[in-house]
Design an enzyme around this catalytic site. Structure first.
Site, PDB file in Angstrom:
ATOM      1  N   TYR A  23       0.869  -1.183   0.000  1.00 43.15           N
ATOM      2  CA  TYR A  23       0.000   0.000   0.000  1.00 43.15           C
ATOM      3  C   TYR A  23       0.903   1.230   0.000  1.00 43.15           C
ATOM      4  CZ  TYR A  23      -4.506   2.116   0.000  1.00 43.15           C
ATOM      5  OH  TYR A  23      -5.626   2.799  -0.402  1.00 43.15           O
ATOM      6  N   LEU A  24       1.692   1.293  -1.057  1.00 43.88           N
ATOM      7  CA  LEU A  24       2.830   2.211  -1.105  1.00 43.88           C
ATOM      8  C   LEU A  24       2.433   3.673  -1.233  1.00 43.88           C
ATOM      9  CD1 LEU A  24       5.073   0.094  -3.496  1.00 43.88           C
ATOM     10  CD2 LEU A  24       5.021   0.077  -0.994  1.00 43.88           C
ATOM     11  N   HIS A  25       3.261   4.513  -0.655  1.00 43.84           N
ATOM     12  CA  HIS A  25       3.112   5.962  -0.773  1.00 43.84           C
ATOM     13  C   HIS A  25       4.479   6.560  -1.074  1.00 43.84           C
ATOM     14  CE1 HIS A  25       4.839   5.931   3.206  1.00 43.84           C
ATOM     15  NE2 HIS A  25       3.838   5.190   3.662  1.00 43.84           N
ATOM     16  N   GLU A  26       4.512   7.870  -1.161  1.00 42.10           N
ATOM     17  CA  GLU A  26       5.747   8.564  -1.552  1.00 42.10           C
ATOM     18  C   GLU A  26       6.898   8.272  -0.587  1.00 42.10           C
ATOM     19  OE1 GLU A  26       8.168  10.440  -3.916  1.00 42.10           O
ATOM     20  OE2 GLU A  26       6.098   9.956  -4.481  1.00 42.10           O
ATOM     21  N   HIS A  28       7.588   5.333   0.856  1.00 43.45           N
ATOM     22  CA  HIS A  28       8.197   4.081   0.377  1.00 43.45           C
ATOM     23  C   HIS A  28       9.000   4.334  -0.906  1.00 43.45           C
ATOM     24  CE1 HIS A  28       4.466   2.310   2.430  1.00 43.45           C
ATOM     25  NE2 HIS A  28       5.456   1.712   3.064  1.00 43.45           N
ATOM     26  N   GLN A 148      13.145   6.771   8.517  1.00 38.98           N
ATOM     27  CA  GLN A 148      13.255   7.433   9.821  1.00 38.98           C
ATOM     28  C   GLN A 148      11.895   7.490  10.515  1.00 38.98           C
ATOM     29  OE1 GLN A 148      15.740  10.678  10.615  1.00 38.98           O
ATOM     30  NE2 GLN A 148      14.830  10.306  12.602  1.00 38.98           N
ATOM     31  N   ASP A 150       9.931   5.249  11.180  1.00 36.02           N
ATOM     32  CA  ASP A 150       9.918   4.218  12.213  1.00 36.02           C
ATOM     33  C   ASP A 150      11.304   4.199  12.855  1.00 36.02           C
ATOM     34  OD1 ASP A 150       7.206   2.708  11.662  1.00 36.02           O
ATOM     35  OD2 ASP A 150       8.110   3.142   9.725  1.00 36.02           O
TER      36      ASP A 150
HETATM   37  P1  PAJ Z   1       6.014  -0.330   6.185  1.00 38.12           P
HETATM   38  O1  PAJ Z   1       5.227   0.315   7.263  1.00 38.12           O
HETATM   39  O2  PAJ Z   1       5.357  -0.662   4.883  1.00 38.12           O
HETATM   40  O3  PAJ Z   1       7.258   0.603   5.905  1.00 38.12           O
HETATM   41  C1  PAJ Z   1       8.254   0.180   5.011  1.00 38.12           C
HETATM   42  C2  PAJ Z   1       9.416   1.152   5.102  1.00 38.12           C
HETATM   43  O4  PAJ Z   1       8.975   2.446   4.702  1.00 38.12           O
HETATM   44  C3  PAJ Z   1       9.952   1.295   6.546  1.00 38.12           C
HETATM   45  O5  PAJ Z   1      11.365   1.363   6.523  1.00 38.12           O
HETATM   46  C4  PAJ Z   1       9.341   2.606   6.992  1.00 38.12           C
HETATM   47  O6  PAJ Z   1      10.087   3.269   7.999  1.00 38.12           O
HETATM   48  C5  PAJ Z   1       9.344   3.394   5.690  1.00 38.12           C
HETATM   49  N1  PAJ Z   1       8.369   4.495   5.729  1.00 38.12           N
HETATM   50  C6  PAJ Z   1       7.063   4.440   6.079  1.00 38.12           C
HETATM   51  N2  PAJ Z   1       6.503   5.656   6.026  1.00 38.12           N
HETATM   52  C7  PAJ Z   1       7.472   6.510   5.649  1.00 38.12           C
HETATM   53  C8  PAJ Z   1       7.532   7.933   5.424  1.00 38.12           C
HETATM   54  N3  PAJ Z   1       6.466   8.721   5.579  1.00 38.12           N
HETATM   55  N4  PAJ Z   1       8.712   8.469   5.033  1.00 38.12           N
HETATM   56  C9  PAJ Z   1       9.822   7.694   4.878  1.00 38.12           C
HETATM   57  N5  PAJ Z   1       9.824   6.346   5.074  1.00 38.12           N
HETATM   58  C10 PAJ Z   1       8.667   5.777   5.447  1.00 38.12           C
HETATM   59  O7  PAJ Z   1       7.986  -0.872   8.360  1.00 38.12           O
HETATM   60  C11 PAJ Z   1       7.464  -1.827   7.836  1.00 38.12           C
HETATM   61  O8  PAJ Z   1       6.646  -1.714   6.718  1.00 38.12           O
HETATM   62  C12 PAJ Z   1       7.679  -3.251   8.322  1.00 38.12           C
HETATM   63  O9  PAJ Z   1       7.875  -3.236   9.706  1.00 38.12           O
HETATM   64  C13 PAJ Z   1       8.856  -3.978   7.605  1.00 38.12           C
HETATM   65  C14 PAJ Z   1      10.188  -3.269   7.873  1.00 38.12           C
HETATM   66  C15 PAJ Z   1       8.596  -4.077   6.103  1.00 38.12           C
HETATM   67  C16 PAJ Z   1       8.975  -5.420   8.180  1.00 38.12           C
HETATM   68  O10 PAJ Z   1       7.799  -6.116   7.977  1.00 38.12           O
END
Ligand code: PAJ
Length: 280
Positions: A23-26, A28, A148, A150
């Site tokens: 469910y990708l956003h900018e 990711h 960052q 998370d």
């Molecule tokens: P997910 O929540 O899908 O996030 C995947 C990666 O994208 C993580 O490293 C997270 O820190 C990063 N991310 C999320 N939102 C962001 C944003 N607004 N700006 C920059 N980076 C962002 O985190 C996970 O998945 C899971 O715990 C995973 C590491 C995949 C293990 O299952």
């Protein structure tokens, strides 16, 4: 995936991995671009999409976590990603509930995982470290990029890589935000109109703390926490889960907050749990 990675390595191509739950956003996509930058035009970028069941508690949103593979694939294709790795539960966790033959090995970080997200979500980080260790063994990346957003997760993965000698370089990329300051998250989809507006309270709490530190140089963590709580409570559907001020390296809480201290908070907005953090 392992076979493909082996072939790439033999050909001398660097591999970059971006683990996601889809469910990708900018946010990711910015990680995928950072991975590309690291491995170069001739390197290989792998994005994994896997909603990892072991990092969700039974009470959490695993089954309703948003999924849209078709849209994700389109975004990643436009982003120049080489491979999207989308394993199935049966492959990642063979016979997870079967005793004695099923999946039974986990990776557990025992220190940084205790507080904040770890305290609010027991077993969450055990699931994260386990699945990320598996992804590292499957994709064998030279670099892996985490957000960052998370902060604690990124710190725990860096610790795991150091402690267990994973031959991978970890890159932590900045948080990408919406125009009003809300950190992008797949879970923002849960926020309907009014709740979406209320969700900006996390950003406002961080801005308040930042201004307070800037103004008085040093301020007690207890006082700042009380002020954060006030801001959150002033929003009708918001409830503070935790707010912490801590050393960004050790994650140990501080009693006096000054420049360079990391702030992190988790807030329920309606039923949706949001997190954010920033260096003050
Ligand atoms: P997910 O929540 O899908 O996030 C995947 C990666 O994208 C993580 O490293 C997270 O820190 C990063 N991310 C999320 N939102 C962001 C944003 N607004 N700006 C920059 N980076 C962002 O985190 C996970 O998945 C899971 O715990 C995973 C590491 C995949 C293990 O299952």
């Amino acid at each position: 995936m392992q076979r493909l990675a082996k072939k790439w390595r033999r050909a001398g191509e660097d591999i970059g991995l971006v683990p996601t739950m889809g469910y990708l956003h900018e946010g990711h996509l910015s990680l995928a671009r950072a991975a590309r930058k690291r491995v170069g035009k001739r390197g290989r970028v792998v994005v994994s999409i896997y909603v990892n069941p072991t990092q969700f508690a039974p009470t959490e949103d695993f089954s309703k976590y948003p999924r849209d593979l078709k849209r994700d694939l389109k975004l990643l294709r436009e982003c120049g990603v080489d491979v999207v790795f989308t394993p199935k539960d049966a492959e990642m966790y063979p016979d997870r509930s079967a005793v004695p033959t099923g999946f039974s090995t986990y990776v557990i970080e025992e220190n940084l995982s205790q507080r904040m997200e770890g305290a609010s979500r027991p077993a969450h980080f055990r699931g994260v470290t386990t699945v990320v260790a598996k992804l590292f063994n499957i994709v064998r990346p030279d670099v892996a990029v985490f957000g960052q957003k998370d902060f604690q997760q990124a710190a725990i993965i860096q610790r795991m890589v150091r402690d267990l000698d994973f031959p991978v370089r970890i890159i932590v990329a900045p948080t990408v935000r919406e125009a009003d300051g809300l950190a992008m998250s797949s879970r923002n989809k849960y926020l309907e109109d009014d709740l979406r507006r209320q969700a900006t309270v996390l950003r406002r709490a961080i801005d308040m703390a930042r201004a307070a530190v800037k103004k008085s140089r040093k301020i007690s963590a207890a006082e700042l926490k009380a002020n954060v709580e006030k801001i959150i409570e002033s929003v009708p559907d918001a409830r503070l889960d935790y707010v912490e001020f801590f050393d960004p390296e050790t994650l140990v809480p501080v009693t006096e907050v000054s420049g360079g201290v990391q702030m992190a908070l988790a807030v329920f907005v309606g039923k949706t749990r949001l997190i954010d953090n920033e260096r003050l």
